[in-house]
Design an enzyme around this catalytic site. Structure first.
Site, PDB file in Angstrom:
ATOM      1  CG  ASN A 112      -1.963   1.427   1.334  1.00  0.00           C
ATOM      2  OD1 ASN A 112      -2.307   1.522   0.063  1.00  0.00           O
ATOM      3  ND2 ASN A 112      -2.169   1.729   2.409  1.00  0.00           N
ATOM      4  CG  HIS A 114      -0.596   6.134   4.928  1.00  0.00           C
ATOM      5  ND1 HIS A 114      -1.960   5.823   5.092  1.00  0.00           N
ATOM      6  CD2 HIS A 114      -0.295   7.007   5.779  1.00  0.00           C
ATOM      7  CE1 HIS A 114      -2.301   6.915   6.040  1.00  0.00           C
ATOM      8  NE2 HIS A 114      -1.496   7.474   6.448  1.00  0.00           N
TER       9      HIS A 114
HETATM   10  C1  GRF Z   1      -2.874   8.881  -2.287  1.00  0.00           C
HETATM   11  O1  GRF Z   1      -2.688   9.990  -1.574  1.00  0.00           O
HETATM   12  C2  GRF Z   1      -2.609   7.521  -1.462  1.00  0.00           C
HETATM   13  O2  GRF Z   1      -1.493   7.727  -0.805  1.00  0.00           O
HETATM   14  C3  GRF Z   1      -3.653   7.222  -0.573  1.00  0.00           C
HETATM   15  O3  GRF Z   1      -4.924   7.486  -1.631  1.00  0.00           O
HETATM   16  C4  GRF Z   1      -4.286   8.532  -2.393  1.00  0.00           C
HETATM   17  C5  GRF Z   1      -4.859   7.903  -3.756  1.00  0.00           C
HETATM   18  O4  GRF Z   1      -4.609   9.103  -4.634  1.00  0.00           O
HETATM   19  N1  GRF Z   1      -3.594   5.822  -0.394  1.00  0.00           N
HETATM   20  P1  GRF Z   1      -4.992   8.488  -6.130  1.00  0.00           P
HETATM   21  O5  GRF Z   1      -6.388   8.091  -6.341  1.00  0.00           O
HETATM   22  O6  GRF Z   1      -3.754   7.712  -6.300  1.00  0.00           O
HETATM   23  O7  GRF Z   1      -4.618   9.965  -6.940  1.00  0.00           O
END
Ligand code: GRF
Length: 203
Positions: A112, A114
């Site tokens: 994942n 984050h």
């Molecule tokens: C990102 O900030 C990621 O770190 C978090 O959710 C957001 C997703 O953004 N888990 P995107 O959909 O990839 O633009």
């Protein structure tokens, strides 16, 4: 040929999913499909533009268990062995994760990204929480997924500064740029076996 067939899961805009998908296409990594739980997620159009298959499995009127079972069905049909979460807004159950357990490495083959420097600011709104707290430096974390919330072993982190006159939008924009650089690097390490699971730093 790389045998780590993988899927990307995303619930929203999909900017990370797009960066990973483009990276996979460029490097011939076996991205089988992108999965989303939202039929109007931005990620769907992004994948269409790249000609990448997207599977939508919504959780309307079904239990979490049924939902996960449907997802597992698709994953096993396609022999998926790794999952990259990119803004997937559901907590995967321990039973789901068990399907991806790597006993030698002691991790789940689910990764994942984050938007904070874990273990600070876990949860749904890492950027906002860090910004509201008043941090001067923040960052992003790529980690293995375990049974907790954003609590799995850390694979990689990257930092960025909060500028004095930053609005939250500037802060997020800078953070996303860092995410888009870091996630493909981790994907390379996993796909090419250059990340040593067995020598990783454990908590
Ligand atoms: C990102 O900030 C990621 O770190 C978090 O959710 C957001 C997703 O953004 N888990 P995107 O959909 O990839 O633009």
């Amino acid at each position: 040929m790389n045998n780590k067939r993988f899927s990307i899961f995303a619930s929203g805009n999909g900017s990370n999913a797009e960066v990973l998908a483009r990276h996979a296409l460029k490097n011939n990594y076996p991205l089988e499909f992108v999965l989303t739980d939202k039929k109007d997620a931005g990620v769907i159009d992004r994948m269409k533009a790249l000609d990448i298959k997207t599977i939508v499995i919504e959780r309307n009127h079904i239990t979490k268990k049924e939902h996960e079972n449907r997802i597992i069905e698709e994953l096993s049909k396609n022999n998926i062995s790794w999952i990259f979460l990119a803004g997937f807004m559901r907590i995967l159950s321990p039973e789901f994760l068990e399907n991806f357990y790597d006993p030698k490495g002691g991790i789940n083959r689910v990764v994942n990204i984050h938007p904070s420097l874990l273990p600070s600011f876990p949860g749904r709104s890492g950027y906002k929480d860090a910004f509201d707290y008043g941090v001067k430096v923040s960052g992003v974390t790529v980690h293995f997924v375990d049974d907790g919330v954003d609590s799995g072993d850390i694979i990689a982190q990257s930092v960025f500064e909060r500028k004095n006159n930053d609005e939250i939008e500037d802060f997020i924009r800078r953070g996303l740029e860092v995410e888009h650089k870091l996630y493909p690097i981790v994907m390379d390490q996993i796909m090419n076996d250059t990340y040593d699971l067995y020598k990783r730093i454990r908590r």
